[in-house]
Design a protein around this motif. Structure first.
Motif, PDB file in Angstrom:
ATOM      1  N   ASN A 110      -4.721   6.594  -2.865  1.00 30.47           N
ATOM      2  CA  ASN A 110      -4.834   6.910  -1.433  1.00 30.47           C
ATOM      3  C   ASN A 110      -3.745   7.884  -0.994  1.00 30.47           C
ATOM      4  OD1 ASN A 110      -7.042   5.250  -1.153  1.00 30.47           O
ATOM      5  ND2 ASN A 110      -5.919   3.575  -0.218  1.00 30.47           N
ATOM      6  N   VAL A 111      -2.528   7.669  -1.448  1.00 26.26           N
ATOM      7  CA  VAL A 111      -1.421   8.567  -1.099  1.00 26.26           C
ATOM      8  C   VAL A 111      -1.649   9.948  -1.688  1.00 26.26           C
ATOM      9  CG1 VAL A 111       1.047   8.986  -1.446  1.00 26.26           C
ATOM     10  CG2 VAL A 111       0.260   6.718  -0.791  1.00 26.26           C
TER      11      VAL A 111
ATOM     12  N   GLU B   8      -3.935  -2.923  -7.348  1.00 27.07           N
ATOM     13  CA  GLU B   8      -3.588  -2.599  -5.969  1.00 27.07           C
ATOM     14  C   GLU B   8      -2.599  -1.429  -5.918  1.00 27.07           C
ATOM     15  OE1 GLU B   8      -3.474  -2.660  -1.808  1.00 27.07           O
ATOM     16  OE2 GLU B   8      -4.947  -3.353  -3.270  1.00 27.07           O
ATOM     17  N   CYS B   9      -1.658  -1.389  -6.842  1.00 29.03           N
ATOM     18  CA  CYS B   9      -0.730  -0.248  -6.929  1.00 29.03           C
ATOM     19  C   CYS B   9      -1.498   1.043  -7.204  1.00 29.03           C
ATOM     20  CB  CYS B   9       0.305  -0.469  -8.028  1.00 29.03           C
ATOM     21  SG  CYS B   9       1.531  -1.718  -7.645  1.00 29.03           S
TER      22      CYS B   9
ATOM     23  N   ARG C  64      -4.653   1.662  -6.525  1.00 22.37           N
ATOM     24  CA  ARG C  64      -5.451   1.993  -5.346  1.00 22.37           C
ATOM     25  C   ARG C  64      -4.593   2.674  -4.286  1.00 22.37           C
ATOM     26  NH1 ARG C  64      -6.466   0.546  -0.369  1.00 22.37           N
ATOM     27  NH2 ARG C  64      -4.903  -1.107  -0.347  1.00 22.37           N
ATOM     28  N   GLN C  65      -3.415   2.120  -4.015  1.00 27.63           N
ATOM     29  CA  GLN C  65      -2.548   2.703  -3.007  1.00 27.63           C
ATOM     30  C   GLN C  65      -2.032   4.073  -3.442  1.00 27.63           C
ATOM     31  OE1 GLN C  65       0.483   0.081  -1.478  1.00 27.63           O
ATOM     32  NE2 GLN C  65      -0.926  -1.648  -1.381  1.00 27.63           N
ATOM     33  N   SER C  66      -1.713   4.218  -4.714  1.00 28.35           N
ATOM     34  CA  SER C  66      -1.253   5.509  -5.228  1.00 28.35           C
ATOM     35  C   SER C  66      -2.335   6.576  -5.096  1.00 28.35           C
ATOM     36  CB  SER C  66      -0.836   5.385  -6.698  1.00 28.35           C
ATOM     37  OG  SER C  66       0.247   4.514  -6.824  1.00 28.35           O
TER      38      SER C  66
END
Length: 66
Positions: free
Chosen positions: A46-47, A39-40, A42-44
């Motif tokens: 996206n950013v 999840e980290c 994936r979010q990274s």
């Protein structure tokens, strides 16, 4: 005889309140979950994609730095 935990906690919180503090509860992600790292990631990603798509970001960062 030992003081019950809830009385010790109340006493400590009362001391902190008297010193001008207030208790705040913060919820944090559980880093022990098996899907936490993914999840980290994936979010990274996206950013990073959003930053790459923002053509004004580098100029903004340069101005903020100076």
């Amino acid at each position: 005889m030992a003081t019950p935990v809830n009385q010790r906690v109340k006493k400590r919180r009362d001391v902190l309140r008297a010193a001008g503090f207030r208790p705040v509860q913060i919820c944090m992600p559980d880093t022990r979950r098996p899907d936490f790292a993914e999840e980290c990631r994936r979010q990274s990603q996206n950013v990073a994609a959003a930053d790459a798509a923002d053509r004004y970001l580098d100029a903004f960062m340069d101005v903020a730095l100076s």
